[in-house]
Design an enzyme around this catalytic site. Structure first.
Site, PDB file in Angstrom:
ATOM      1  N   GLU A   1       5.068  -3.525  11.992  1.00 17.91           N
ATOM      2  CA  GLU A   1       4.012  -2.506  11.875  1.00 17.91           C
ATOM      3  C   GLU A   1       2.857  -3.182  11.160  1.00 17.91           C
ATOM      4  OE1 GLU A   1       3.896   0.200  13.337  1.00 17.91           O
ATOM      5  OE2 GLU A   1       5.998   0.507  13.867  1.00 17.91           O
TER       6      GLU A   1
ATOM      7  N   CYS B   1      -2.905   1.965   6.770  1.00 16.42           N
ATOM      8  CA  CYS B   1      -3.009   1.345   8.090  1.00 16.42           C
ATOM      9  C   CYS B   1      -3.505   2.364   9.109  1.00 16.42           C
ATOM     10  CB  CYS B   1      -1.669   0.781   8.500  1.00 16.42           C
ATOM     11  SG  CYS B   1      -0.340   1.949   8.237  1.00 16.42           S
TER      12      CYS B   1
ATOM     13  N   GLU C   1       9.633   3.137  14.110  1.00 17.71           N
ATOM     14  CA  GLU C   1      10.279   3.448  12.842  1.00 17.71           C
ATOM     15  C   GLU C   1      10.352   4.968  12.702  1.00 17.71           C
ATOM     16  OE1 GLU C   1       9.922   0.697   9.543  1.00 17.71           O
ATOM     17  OE2 GLU C   1       7.854   0.413  10.143  1.00 17.71           O
TER      18      GLU C   1
ATOM     19  N   ASN D   1       0.784  -1.235   0.000  1.00 19.07           N
ATOM     20  CA  ASN D   1       0.000   0.000   0.000  1.00 19.07           C
ATOM     21  C   ASN D   1       0.821   1.292   0.000  1.00 19.07           C
ATOM     22  OD1 ASN D   1       0.743  -0.537   2.646  1.00 19.07           O
ATOM     23  ND2 ASN D   1      -0.989   0.593   3.464  1.00 19.07           N
TER      24      ASN D   1
HETATM   25  P1  NAD Z   1       0.738  -9.136   4.056  1.00 19.61           P
HETATM   26  O1  NAD Z   1       1.001  -9.467   5.481  1.00 19.61           O
HETATM   27  O2  NAD Z   1      -0.070 -10.071   3.264  1.00 19.61           O
HETATM   28  O3  NAD Z   1       2.124  -9.028   3.263  1.00 19.61           O
HETATM   29  C1  NAD Z   1       3.146  -8.157   3.707  1.00 19.61           C
HETATM   30  C2  NAD Z   1       4.478  -8.699   3.205  1.00 19.61           C
HETATM   31  O4  NAD Z   1       4.750  -9.940   3.856  1.00 19.61           O
HETATM   32  C3  NAD Z   1       4.511  -8.995   1.703  1.00 19.61           C
HETATM   33  O5  NAD Z   1       5.770  -8.613   1.186  1.00 19.61           O
HETATM   34  C4  NAD Z   1       4.360 -10.490   1.650  1.00 19.61           C
HETATM   35  O6  NAD Z   1       4.923 -11.066   0.503  1.00 19.61           O
HETATM   36  C5  NAD Z   1       5.122 -10.922   2.891  1.00 19.61           C
HETATM   37  N1  NAD Z   1       4.787 -12.242   3.422  1.00 19.61           N
HETATM   38  C6  NAD Z   1       3.637 -12.938   3.268  1.00 19.61           C
HETATM   39  N2  NAD Z   1       3.713 -14.123   3.919  1.00 19.61           N
HETATM   40  C7  NAD Z   1       4.935 -14.162   4.506  1.00 19.61           C
HETATM   41  C8  NAD Z   1       5.609 -15.116   5.330  1.00 19.61           C
HETATM   42  N3  NAD Z   1       5.035 -16.265   5.695  1.00 19.61           N
HETATM   43  N4  NAD Z   1       6.844 -14.845   5.769  1.00 19.61           N
HETATM   44  C9  NAD Z   1       7.434 -13.670   5.431  1.00 19.61           C
HETATM   45  N5  NAD Z   1       6.865 -12.747   4.642  1.00 19.61           N
HETATM   46  C10 NAD Z   1       5.620 -12.969   4.188  1.00 19.61           C
HETATM   47  O7  NAD Z   1       0.156  -7.658   4.022  1.00 19.61           O
HETATM   48  P2  NAD Z   1      -0.331  -6.828   2.733  1.00 19.61           P
HETATM   49  O8  NAD Z   1      -1.645  -7.382   2.321  1.00 19.61           O
HETATM   50  O9  NAD Z   1       0.740  -6.695   1.719  1.00 19.61           O
HETATM   51  O10 NAD Z   1      -0.513  -5.376   3.366  1.00 19.61           O
HETATM   52  C11 NAD Z   1      -1.694  -4.976   3.988  1.00 19.61           C
HETATM   53  C12 NAD Z   1      -1.505  -4.947   5.491  1.00 19.61           C
HETATM   54  O11 NAD Z   1      -0.390  -4.139   5.828  1.00 19.61           O
HETATM   55  C13 NAD Z   1      -2.687  -4.345   6.220  1.00 19.61           C
HETATM   56  O12 NAD Z   1      -3.046  -5.152   7.317  1.00 19.61           O
HETATM   57  C14 NAD Z   1      -2.157  -3.009   6.721  1.00 19.61           C
HETATM   58  O13 NAD Z   1      -2.767  -2.513   7.861  1.00 19.61           O
HETATM   59  C15 NAD Z   1      -0.718  -3.293   6.922  1.00 19.61           C
HETATM   60  N6  NAD Z   1       0.082  -2.077   6.890  1.00 19.61           N
HETATM   61  C16 NAD Z   1       0.580  -1.591   8.061  1.00 19.61           C
HETATM   62  C17 NAD Z   1       1.323  -0.431   8.089  1.00 19.61           C
HETATM   63  C18 NAD Z   1       1.881   0.078   9.376  1.00 19.61           C
HETATM   64  O14 NAD Z   1       2.841   0.790   9.348  1.00 19.61           O
HETATM   65  N7  NAD Z   1       1.304  -0.250  10.508  1.00 19.61           N
HETATM   66  C19 NAD Z   1       1.574   0.247   6.914  1.00 19.61           C
HETATM   67  C20 NAD Z   1       1.059  -0.253   5.732  1.00 19.61           C
HETATM   68  C21 NAD Z   1       0.324  -1.438   5.738  1.00 19.61           C
END
Ligand code: NAD
Length: 477
Positions: free
Chosen positions: A247, A281, A458, A149
């Site tokens: 995060e 987020c 961060e 995102n």
């Molecule tokens: P996601 O958890 O599906 O994926 C995030 C990353 O993790 C991707 O690069 C993915 O390939 C990787 N990943 C997936 N499975 C993994 C595993 N088993 N081991 C290691 N890496 C793995 O999240 P998303 O759908 O890409 O992003 C949306 C989420 O991110 C939402 O829940 C949102 O709230 C959160 N988000 C949080 C912040 C913050 O700073 N708090 C900022 C942006 C997004």
């Protein structure tokens, strides 16, 4: 069309590229294909970072400044082009895409300055004649796993401090947005960094992510993404006693009390809930509104929401771009359905057709909800916000804190007393008064409490906590 290659040990590695990068505003526009890398390639990237780590750890503040300043300057100079790329692959509107690209550049500039300002403490010992120095050392190889995102800002806010404090890096970007990560690393590859200090590996998170997380050569993992993935990573890092920073999600409350400036509150909620298609987020997803202003607020926000122009992210005047992909769109629509079944009154929240085939939906406001409903407990991650009517400020604060998350919390009020009370008592890492819950500065700490974040903050100077190890040295001269 681009083939997004891996960057390992200073070389762009040919890997069969099969993961398409699709424009969510127009699925006929395929920007390129990214490598679906194997575990072996991830191992190679980790080895390269491991070998390069001592050289970069020994770099001078001037070398670090030069690299970070070069990258920041180039991103800022190319912010329109990068913003356009970002909007094409992620679906933010063009002004939002350019804004995010600029933010990435500013982050590099900030850490360029920080590279020159690294200092330690010199203290007197409690023992006569002994001197004490407290200094910070690099952690070593840092693994970075990022979501779709914020395709350039999040990689930037992890890579820039990592390099600033002398670490080497392996990046694993989200599958949906390879273009921004590729461009960022292409710029880094010309910045004067020794080979192997920055490595980039594309591929499925569930396949190559665990290799990064479990490698003994990787000393720290910085993750941004969903709660379930984050929990798994934290557990694996716990087993290895590895430094980890997570995060994750949010269910951010925005409190609107009777004395609020109505126009300001409506603007803040419109922005917080629906801009960037609600895919932040820090998005305001629970609008907690006191009785005296409730009906006027809902009417005004409904009108403003209905007036939002939804469409192709690159079209002039569009205020809300598409959802990132079909899976996320279906998730958003299913939450709208769940809310309606739980007796919420839904306004909007329908799939939309536009000239190009894409993942468009109208923003949704769900009124007449209570905080126990699923729509108020679980993160949707789309342009869907709900309204919870409360009696007074005390109830608003209690409802606001009654959540598993704690990233950002906001209040709209003209009362200094309530603003101060909310800042002190909101259970969130970031608190906003008369401002949207989303939209933060690049030079101050970012992060949350409870289920939203884990580990040290961060961004800003606080990033040093994660990217360094503290050493205390005693000397008897
Ligand atoms: P996601 O958890 O599906 O994926 C995030 C990353 O993790 C991707 O690069 C993915 O390939 C990787 N990943 C997936 N499975 C993994 C595993 N088993 N081991 C290691 N890496 C793995 O999240 P998303 O759908 O890409 O992003 C949306 C989420 O991110 C939402 O829940 C949102 O709230 C959160 N988000 C949080 C912040 C913050 O700073 N708090 C900022 C942006 C997004």
């Amino acid at each position: 069309m681009m083939d997004y290659k891996n960057y390992i040990g200073g070389t762009w590695v040919e890997t069969p590229a099969s993961q398409p990068n699709v424009n969510p505003s127009d699925v006929s526009d395929v920007l390129g294909h990214a490598a679906k890398s194997s575990a072996e390639l991830m191992e190679q990237a980790i080895d390269a970072a491991h070998q390069a780590a001592p050289q970069w750890a020994a770099s001078t503040p001037q070398q670090r400044f030069d690299v970070l300043d070069f990258v920041g300057s180039e991103i800022l100079a190319r912010k329109e082009e990068l913003g356009r790329l970002l909007s094409r692959e992620e679906g933010k509107t063009l002004p939002e895409g350019i804004g995010e690209a600029a933010r990435a550049g500013q982050i590099f500039k900030f850490f360029a300055g920080e590279a020159l300002r690294q200092a330690g403490d010199r203290l007197a010992s409690v023992r006569p004649g002994v001197e004490i120095d407290v200094t910070r050392s690099p952690v070593g190889v840092v693994g970075m796993i990022t979501p779709w995102n914020f395709p350039i800002a999040i990689p930037a806010w992890k890579v820039a401090p990592a390099l600033c404090y002398g670490n080497s890096v392996v990046m694993k970007p989200a599958e949906l947005v390879p273009g921004c990560a590729h461009t960022l690393v292409e710029i880094l590859s010309r910045s004067g960094l020794p080979d192997g200090v920055v490595n980039l590996v594309f591929g499925r998170g569930s396949e190559i992510g665990p290799v990064l997380v479990e490698s003994d050569k990787v000393k720290a993992i910085s993750f941004t993404g969903s709660v379930p993935t984050g929990r798994g990573i934290a557990a694996a890092c716990g087993q290895k006693l590895k430094k980890v920073q997570l995060e994750m999600g949010g269910k951010n409350p925005m409190v609107v009390v009777d004395d609020a400036d109505l126009n300001l509150a409506v603007d803040a909620c419109l922005n917080g809930a629906f801009f960037s298609t609600g895919q932040r987020c820090t998005a305001s997803s629970r609008l907690i509104v006191t009785e005296g202003i409730h009906d006027r607020f809902v009417n005004e926000l409904t009108d403003a929401m209905k007036a939002l122009k939804v469409g192709h992210a690159l079209e002039t005047g569009v205020q809300m771009g598409p959802v990132v992909d079909e899976r996320q769109l279906q998730q958003n629509l299913s939450y709208v359905e769940v809310a309606a079944k739980e007796s919420g009154r839904v306004i909007g929240g329908e799939r939309l057709n536009r000239e190009t085939e894409g993942f468009f939906m109208s923003p949704a406001l769900v009124t007449d909800t209570d905080n126990a409903m699923r729509i108020n407990r679980e993160e949707v991650f789309g342009p869907v916000a709900s309204v919870i009517r409360v009696k007074d400020y005390d109830e608003a604060l209690a409802v606001s804190n009654d959540t598993a998350f704690g990233l950002s919390a906001g209040i709209c009020t003209t009362s200094l007393k309530l603003a101060s009370h909310f800042k002190a008592n909101a259970e969130a890492g970031m608190v906003m008064v008369n401002l949207p819950t989303a939209g933060v500065d690049y030079h101050v700490p970012f992060g949350g409490t409870k289920g939203s974040s884990f580990g040290s903050r961060e961004q800003g100077r606080y990033a040093a906590e994660f990217y360094t190890t503290v050493k205390t040295a005693y000397t008897l001269p």
